[in-house]
Design an enzyme around this catalytic site. Structure first.
Site, PDB file in Angstrom:
ATOM      1  N   VAL A 123       6.076   4.420   6.993  1.00 38.52           N
ATOM      2  CA  VAL A 123       6.994   3.373   7.447  1.00 38.52           C
ATOM      3  C   VAL A 123       7.086   3.275   8.964  1.00 38.52           C
ATOM      4  O   VAL A 123       7.498   2.243   9.493  1.00 38.52           O
ATOM      5  CB  VAL A 123       8.410   3.578   6.860  1.00 38.52           C
ATOM      6  CG1 VAL A 123       8.357   3.664   5.345  1.00 38.52           C
ATOM      7  CG2 VAL A 123       9.094   4.809   7.449  1.00 38.52           C
ATOM      8  N   CYS A 146       0.843  -1.194   0.000  1.00 42.27           N
ATOM      9  CA  CYS A 146       0.000   0.000   0.000  1.00 42.27           C
ATOM     10  C   CYS A 146       0.877   1.243   0.000  1.00 42.27           C
ATOM     11  O   CYS A 146       1.606   1.500   0.965  1.00 42.27           O
ATOM     12  CB  CYS A 146      -0.924  -0.007   1.211  1.00 42.27           C
ATOM     13  SG  CYS A 146      -2.174   1.268   1.147  1.00 42.27           S
ATOM     14  N   TYR A 155      -2.251  -5.699  11.485  1.00 40.27           N
ATOM     15  CA  TYR A 155      -3.677  -5.766  11.163  1.00 40.27           C
ATOM     16  C   TYR A 155      -4.449  -5.756  12.476  1.00 40.27           C
ATOM     17  O   TYR A 155      -5.199  -6.672  12.795  1.00 40.27           O
ATOM     18  CB  TYR A 155      -3.989  -7.018  10.339  1.00 40.27           C
ATOM     19  CG  TYR A 155      -3.136  -7.141   9.104  1.00 40.27           C
ATOM     20  CD1 TYR A 155      -3.034  -6.072   8.215  1.00 40.27           C
ATOM     21  CD2 TYR A 155      -2.414  -8.294   8.825  1.00 40.27           C
ATOM     22  CE1 TYR A 155      -2.247  -6.161   7.081  1.00 40.27           C
ATOM     23  CE2 TYR A 155      -1.625  -8.392   7.690  1.00 40.27           C
ATOM     24  CZ  TYR A 155      -1.539  -7.322   6.822  1.00 40.27           C
ATOM     25  OH  TYR A 155      -0.758  -7.407   5.705  1.00 40.27           O
ATOM     26  N   GLY A 179       4.941   3.000  11.636  1.00 42.57           N
ATOM     27  CA  GLY A 179       4.229   1.883  12.239  1.00 42.57           C
ATOM     28  C   GLY A 179       4.396   0.591  11.472  1.00 42.57           C
ATOM     29  O   GLY A 179       4.447  -0.491  12.068  1.00 42.57           O
TER      30      GLY A 179
END
Length: 530
Positions: free
Chosen positions: A176, A171, A472, A178
């Site tokens: 960068v 994406c 996630y 996190g």
């Protein structure tokens, strides 16, 4: 000089006076003004409070999930759009001295909004303006500041050389800061591992407002932030990453199959071979619900999207030997420099202008979504695959990414970084449920579907623990509420799912470097009880 000082003082006094005397942010602003260097930028261009006309614009600029743009969503006391390391240091010092919670935001991709929402009074430290990249091809490294996006990183690498790459996500608008600190998945993981596996140094602002590099922070803290999530330990300013030499041309392909075209058999075979293929070959499986244009009937398509670090001439015999059922043809394959291969993952034409890598989603392009993840350690039987696809059709906005493991992921110890899901994993699943509808009850209905689907997948995925990926983030696996009260019994639940046996070491590091538990959020690493 005296006139300049007077004007600066008047600006600060005027700015502070716009904050009501009852506001808990007043002392913070006063404190920040003592550290702020006005020669860098006026304080009014760094701190935004609800009194600013542009406050809502700044707040919403990097909220990618419309679930957290609602009127009922808690709003910050202020947003600090840091422009320098000193702004970050001042934010940490002044928030800590005034007992105000910090949320550290990059590009706003946080699935649960923890980087910009809190249920206690808080401020947002926005890092998106700290986004410089310095590439040293001679030494095959680069310094990348926390707010830089993956698109900017890839663009900069590609403009510097066609012979280097970095293994990170797909994406472009993801920053960068996190992404790397939580692991960092991408199509090169079978060849080179995760983004976090290839970090050689970092700079972090600690709880005392000091800037530490790897030597100064020590190996324990460096280990913790390379996969354990940086926001539990400090504010990541920048990463030093290892670049990898690759051929000047790689090969990509995209093949789509329906159930009538044998998708179930193909997915089953994919499970058996995808993690055992040569490290240079990555084949993603993406099941997705689509509608027939003629009759509106829903069905599942499976997209097989591949990256091969090599030529078409080498790829086709490899596929024909290991996965002939895919029916890959020369016409399906495209040879191109690595930086152009990144376009395919975002459904962009491979001939597109590379400046597309620098584009950020516009505010009106954001959607509502719920994301989750799982890890699969044994093949799902064909009857299970069929049942999964049937379940998917209940919601036409649902799709998954099945990311193959093996290769380098089998060769890295489960404790080398906090990220433990390594050898023995066949593939990782990312679940994505997105929707545009704003009608009452839609959010609850869609989230309930995601939860029911997650429950449905229980027999097919890892257990004891049922693992999840930190990047996630999923509130359903446990969270501390209110976020200023961190309970070990709750933290253990999500901590073990994310980090397994590495959770204990992360707690030890946290206790050592942030004993007062200043850097906390709903799923942060806790400190040991005293």
């Amino acid at each position: 000089m005296e006139l300049s000082l007077v004007l600066t003082t008047l600006t600060i006094v005027t700015f502070i006076s716009t904050v009501t005397s009852q506001s808990p942010i007043q002392n913070f602003v006063s404190c920040f003004s003592k550290f702020h260097e006005p020669s860098h930028s006026p304080i009014t261009q760094v701190i935004y409070t609800p009194n600013n006309n542009t406050f809502s614009t700044i707040l919403n600029q990097h909220i990618r999930n419309k679930r957290f743009k609602l009127d009922s969503t808690p709003k910050p006391l202020a947003i600090i759009t840091a422009k320098s390391a000193s702004d970050v240091q001042a934010t940490v010092k002044c928030a800590k001295s005034n007992n105000i919670q910090i949320r550290i935001r990059g590009s706003g991709h946080d699935y649960e909004g923890y980087s910009y929402v809190s249920d206690v009074p808080f401020i947002i430290l926005d890092m998106f303006l700290i986004n410089g990249i310095n590439i040293d091809i001679h030494n095959e490294v680069a310094w990348v500041e926390s707010g830089a996006t993956l698109g900017k990183l890839y663009y900069t690498i590609g403009k510097t050389s066609d012979l280097y790459a970095y293994p990170a996500g797909i994406c472009f608008s993801l920053s960068v800061g996190g992404h790397f600190s939580g692991g960092g998945y991408g199509p090169l993981l079978r060849k080179f591992g995760l983004a976090a596996d290839n970090i050689v140094d970092a700079k972090i602002v600690d709880v005392n407002g000091k800037i530490l590099d790897r030597k100064a922070m020590g190996e324990d803290l460096f280990w913790a932030i390379t996969g354990g999530g940086g926001a539990s330990f400090g504010v990541i300013l920048s990463w030093k990453i290892k670049l990898f030499k690759i051929p000047n041309l790689v090969t990509v392909f995209h093949v789509t199959k329906t159930l009538e075209e044998g998708a179930i058999n193909l997915v089953y075979k994919w499970q058996l071979i995808a993690s055992k293929l040569p490290d240079e070959l990555f084949i993603l499986a993406k099941p997705k619900v689509v509608k027939n244009a003629k009759d509106g009937k829903k069905f599942v398509q499976v997209h097989f999207i591949g990256l091969f670090v090599g030529t078409n001439k080498e790829l086709l015999p490899l596929i024909n030997k290991n996965f002939p059922e895919l029916g890959l043809k020369t016409s399906d394959c495209h040879q191109l420099p690595w930086v152009r291969s990144t376009l395919i993952w975002n459904d962009l034409p491979i001939e597109a202008n590379l400046k597309a890598l620098l584009d950020e989603p516009k505010a009106n392009q954001t959607v509502y979504f719920k994301g989750q993840s799982d890890f699969v350690k044994k093949p799902i039987p064909k009857v299970g695959i069929k049942a999964i696809f049937q379940k998917m059709i209940e919601d036409d906005s649902f799709f998954m990414y099945w990311t193959p493991y093996g290769g380098k992921m089998d060769k890295i110890s489960t404790s080398a970084t906090p990220f433990p899901q390594r050898k023995g994993t066949l593939f990782m699943i990312q679940y994505t449920n997105y929707w545009l509808e704003d009608t009452p009850g839609t959010i609850e209905r869609q989230i309930n579907f995601s939860r029911s689907f997650n429950k449905f997948m229980t027999p097919y995925v890892s257990n004891s623990p049922r693992a999840s990926a930190l990047n996630y983030r999923d509130a359903d696996i446990g969270a501390n509420h209110p976020s200023n009260v961190t309970k070990m019994e709750i933290s253990k639940v999500y901590g073990i799912k994310y980090f397994n046996d590495n959770f204990g070491r992360l707690v030890n590091v946290k206790t050592k470097v942030d004993p007062s538990n200043f850097f906390r959020y709903e799923q942060s690493i806790p400190t040991k009880l005293k």
